[in-house]
Write an enzyme that holds these catalytic residues in place. Sequence first.
Site, PDB file in Angstrom:
ATOM      1  N   GLU A  15       0.842  -1.203   0.000  1.00 30.44           N
ATOM      2  CA  GLU A  15       0.000   0.000   0.000  1.00 30.44           C
ATOM      3  C   GLU A  15       0.878   1.254   0.000  1.00 30.44           C
ATOM      4  OE1 GLU A  15      -0.223   2.225   2.671  1.00 30.44           O
ATOM      5  OE2 GLU A  15       0.992   1.121   4.120  1.00 30.44           O
ATOM      6  N   LEU A  52      -0.480   4.615   0.985  1.00 33.79           N
ATOM      7  CA  LEU A  52      -1.500   5.536   1.477  1.00 33.79           C
ATOM      8  C   LEU A  52      -0.886   6.532   2.451  1.00 33.79           C
ATOM      9  CD1 LEU A  52      -4.362   2.981   2.217  1.00 33.79           C
ATOM     10  CD2 LEU A  52      -3.957   4.268   0.105  1.00 33.79           C
ATOM     11  N   ASN A  71       9.681   4.384   0.735  1.00 31.82           N
ATOM     12  CA  ASN A  71       9.656   5.131   1.989  1.00 31.82           C
ATOM     13  C   ASN A  71      11.052   5.503   2.468  1.00 31.82           C
ATOM     14  OD1 ASN A  71       6.918   5.235   2.108  1.00 31.82           O
ATOM     15  ND2 ASN A  71       6.679   3.707   3.702  1.00 31.82           N
ATOM     16  N   CYS A  99       4.943   4.663   9.271  1.00 35.38           N
ATOM     17  CA  CYS A  99       5.602   4.089   8.090  1.00 35.38           C
ATOM     18  C   CYS A  99       7.093   4.399   8.008  1.00 35.38           C
ATOM     19  CB  CYS A  99       4.904   4.572   6.825  1.00 35.38           C
ATOM     20  SG  CYS A  99       3.242   3.900   6.622  1.00 35.38           S
TER      21      CYS A  99
END
Length: 444
Positions: free
Chosen positions: A156, A158, A216, A268
């Site tokens: 994901e 998001l 990330n 995250c």
Amino acid sequence: MRLTMVGTGYVGLVTGTCLANTGNDVVCLDLDEGKIAKLKRGESPIYEPGLDDLLSRNIAAGRLRFTTDPEEAYARAEVIFVCVGTPSDELGRADLKYVLAASKDIGDALERRDDHAGEAPIVVVKSTVPVGTNARVQEAIAAATSKTFHMASNPEFLKEGAAIGDFNKPDRIVVGTHDERTAERMRHLYAPYVRQGNPILCMDVPSAEMVKYASNAMLATKISFINEIANLTEAYGAEIANVRRGMCADSRIGNKFLYPGLGYGGSCFPKDVLACMSMGRETGVDTELLDAVHSVNQRQRSVFLDKILTHFDGDPSGRTVAVWGIAFKPGTDDVREAPSITIMQALADLGAQIVAYDPVAHETGAEIMGDRIGYAESSYDALDGADALVICTEWSEFRTPDFVEMSRRMQLPVVFDGRNIYEPAEMRRRGFVYYSVGRRPVRG
């Protein structure tokens, strides 16, 4: 399609609700009876703009249901999404106990359910997991059932506070599979979300698992980089806004995620950077850059805290400090790894009295800080008698305050702006002592 979400945390709930909104039949499974009862009433357990309306609409339409019963959840599912948490352990490794427990339950349920004439179900790992986890999930399911099933990795992307928009209009959708037919079924599921031409990228499973971590880690690197440059800029009396403007005009660099501040937080970036570092240790691959990214990020909070302590000659005891913003970013009530928590805990330990205000994160903040701090009902109420204001989250309502009202409420007109939301010249004109990040302080 008939879909099951395993887990109703941030990822599972947003994913399930958005997929229901395009006509799929979605069942969300969670073992937390209190959470499921709340969701059945149409009440979201998380704050996410736009989610409450989508929940109510799709529950009313009968496309979105919630249950604690695995048999109900798995009985007819064509695609099963594993969306459970993968918290970091003390070494930064992703803890897979919830993922593997869910895998066993899925295998048991598949073994018990009646054979059907349709295609074998797809088990999709949506949780952020280290490379190789899909293989472990497949083994765990296969150990519990002789039935045929297929695997897919579907990380994901998001952003909290913008998750509905991110899901409905993704930059890209990443799918890792072992066979083309599974890839085609996943393309069909996600087709409504890429009508503007953004890609569905199908690839091997290990690569798909790595994409989320790599993405990330890159964004976290940009944040730590600009914070380190901001500290250098400030030390030499330059202005980070000018430096950033000149640097970001280079098309090779761009301007995203290059804003100085208190560093990244949330669920995250910290976890995923630590996971990459852990994967490096386990494989013998040096991750020197990511080690530094993490170190710079954690140090940034201390750098900012030192400004506060220096202003109070190293002793904030007996001082009243107002804090605007508890959440790690605007648009969410998430306080995991929030810089505000680090700063408030440190000031409280040194004897300061803290009064905090956040538009939505009072409850989640109180779960960590408890009664160690006070909580105000409005931003201005937090300022009553304050010796300083510390801004930790750039909520929109903080951007154009009534500066006259701020001065009237505060004992001393001192602002520590961890998000650079005000202009130093404006603060000087209004008589504030003003500290920010990467810019010369205004000392009144």
